[in-house]
Write a protein that holds these residues in place. Structure first.
Motif, short mmCIF file in Angstrom:
data_model
loop_
_atom_site.label_atom_id
_atom_site.label_comp_id
_atom_site.label_asym_id
_atom_site.label_seq_id
_atom_site.Cartn_x
_atom_site.Cartn_y
_atom_site.Cartn_z
N HIS A 155 9.53 1.28 -2.75
CA HIS A 155 9.54 2.40 -3.70
C HIS A 155 10.96 2.84 -4.02
CE1 HIS A 155 8.25 6.61 -5.01
NE2 HIS A 155 7.71 5.78 -5.87
N ARG B 216 8.57 2.37 -8.05
CA ARG B 216 7.11 2.39 -8.16
C ARG B 216 6.53 1.31 -7.25
NH1 ARG B 216 5.16 3.07 -12.67
NH2 ARG B 216 3.20 1.91 -12.50
N ASP C 277 3.17 -1.09 -7.65
CA ASP C 277 2.03 -1.43 -8.51
C ASP C 277 0.89 -2.08 -7.76
OD1 ASP C 277 3.24 -0.58 -11.04
OD2 ASP C 277 4.61 -2.26 -10.72
N ILE D 205 1.52 7.32 -3.45
CA ILE D 205 2.38 6.85 -4.53
C ILE D 205 1.55 6.43 -5.73
CG2 ILE D 205 4.02 5.06 -5.22
CD1 ILE D 205 5.00 5.03 -2.30
N MET D 206 0.51 5.65 -5.49
CA MET D 206 -0.33 5.18 -6.58
C MET D 206 -1.08 6.33 -7.24
SD MET D 206 -1.83 1.56 -5.10
CE MET D 206 -0.75 0.13 -4.93
N GLN E 52 1.33 8.02 -9.51
CA GLN E 52 1.56 7.19 -10.69
C GLN E 52 0.39 7.22 -11.66
OE1 GLN E 52 4.10 3.65 -8.39
NE2 GLN E 52 2.00 3.29 -9.00
N GLY F 257 -2.61 1.86 -9.84
CA GLY F 257 -2.22 1.02 -8.72
C GLY F 257 -3.33 0.02 -8.45
#
Length: 247
Positions: free
Chosen positions: A82, A87, A89, A132-133, A136, A139
């Motif tokens: 990250h 990011r 993915d 994180i996903m 966003q 993911g």
């Protein structure tokens, strides 16, 4: 075999167990398609050599030592990706062990190891990438199960239990999110170093004798490439890939 780079935007793909077998083959396939691969495993020297080879071929790779049984190690692996790319993915939860034996052999330490790597390792990966996903709004988690997650054979009771659990976990995760894509890949007999983890000699001899029909790890890497390159609204939930000759 060389593959044309993908025409879509490159993805940041984290791969556990990337130092050999399916993980290594997947890293090579996705890097050849233009994706950024982040390689995790315990064998740092092999990871570094693979990353160097991918970079020399024009790909993009980051190697990071990883023990999936340790949640802090997993968090560090994800954070490294990250921090470098901004990011995450795709996570390919590939690390696994397969020390098969009959239950009455009472190889309880091997049972614990399978649970720690094959199940807890997957959970640690999910826990590390999920925030994180979620942030966003997108993911993709690819969990490597096995055809042993679809059936149970003698000597494979505990291994099958972990792979059945991975499939159940994946389905629950899929249903809990409208933004996250979840794919289960269930390989049949595949050439890798998994058989090296079998300590029970009679079982190892029997499994080794079956490997003459095994498919290359690259076949699984190709399936993973297919799953992650579908349009965002398409979620390939499960793929089973066996040798044609496997019963």
């Amino acid at each position: 075999m060389r593959h044309a780079p993908t025409t879509a935007a490159p993805k940041v793909v984290l791969i556990t167990g990337a130092s050999s077998g399916i993980g290594e083959a997947t890293a090579r396939r996705l890097a050849a398609a233009g994706h950024h691969v982040v390689l995790g495993a315990r064998r740092a020297e092999r990871l570094a050599a693979l990353a160097k080879e991918i970079e020399a071929g024009g790909g993009n790779a980051l190697a990071h030592t990883l023990d999936v049984t340790d949640p802090l190690s997993t968090r560090s692996f994800v954070d490294a990706a990250h921090n470098r790319y901004g990011r995450v993915d795709v996570l390919v939860n590939n690390a696994g062990v397969m020390p098969l034996s009959r239950l009455d052999a009472l190889r309880t330490e091997e049972w614990d190891r399978m649970i720690d790597v094959n199940l807890r390792g997957v959970l640690h990966g999910i826990a590390a990438v999920l925030p994180i996903m979620t942030a966003q709004g997108a993911g993709h988690i690819v969990n490597i199960a096995s055809v042993s997650g679809l059936r149970v054979d003698p000597t494979a009771a505990v291994y099958s239990a972990t792979k059945h659990a991975v499939r159940a976990l994946s389905e629950g995760l899929r249903q809990e999110s409208q933004d996250l894509r979840v794919t289960v890949i269930s390989p049949g007999l595949t050439r890798s170093e998994l058989t090296d983890t079998i300590g029970h000699q009679d079982t190892k001899d029997a499994v080794t004798g079956q490997m003459s029909i095994a498919i290359p790890a690259a076949a699984i890497g190709e399936a993973i490439h297919y799953a992650i390159t579908q349009p965002a609204e398409v979620d390939v939930n499960e793929l089973v890939i066996r040798p044609t000759a496997q019963g």
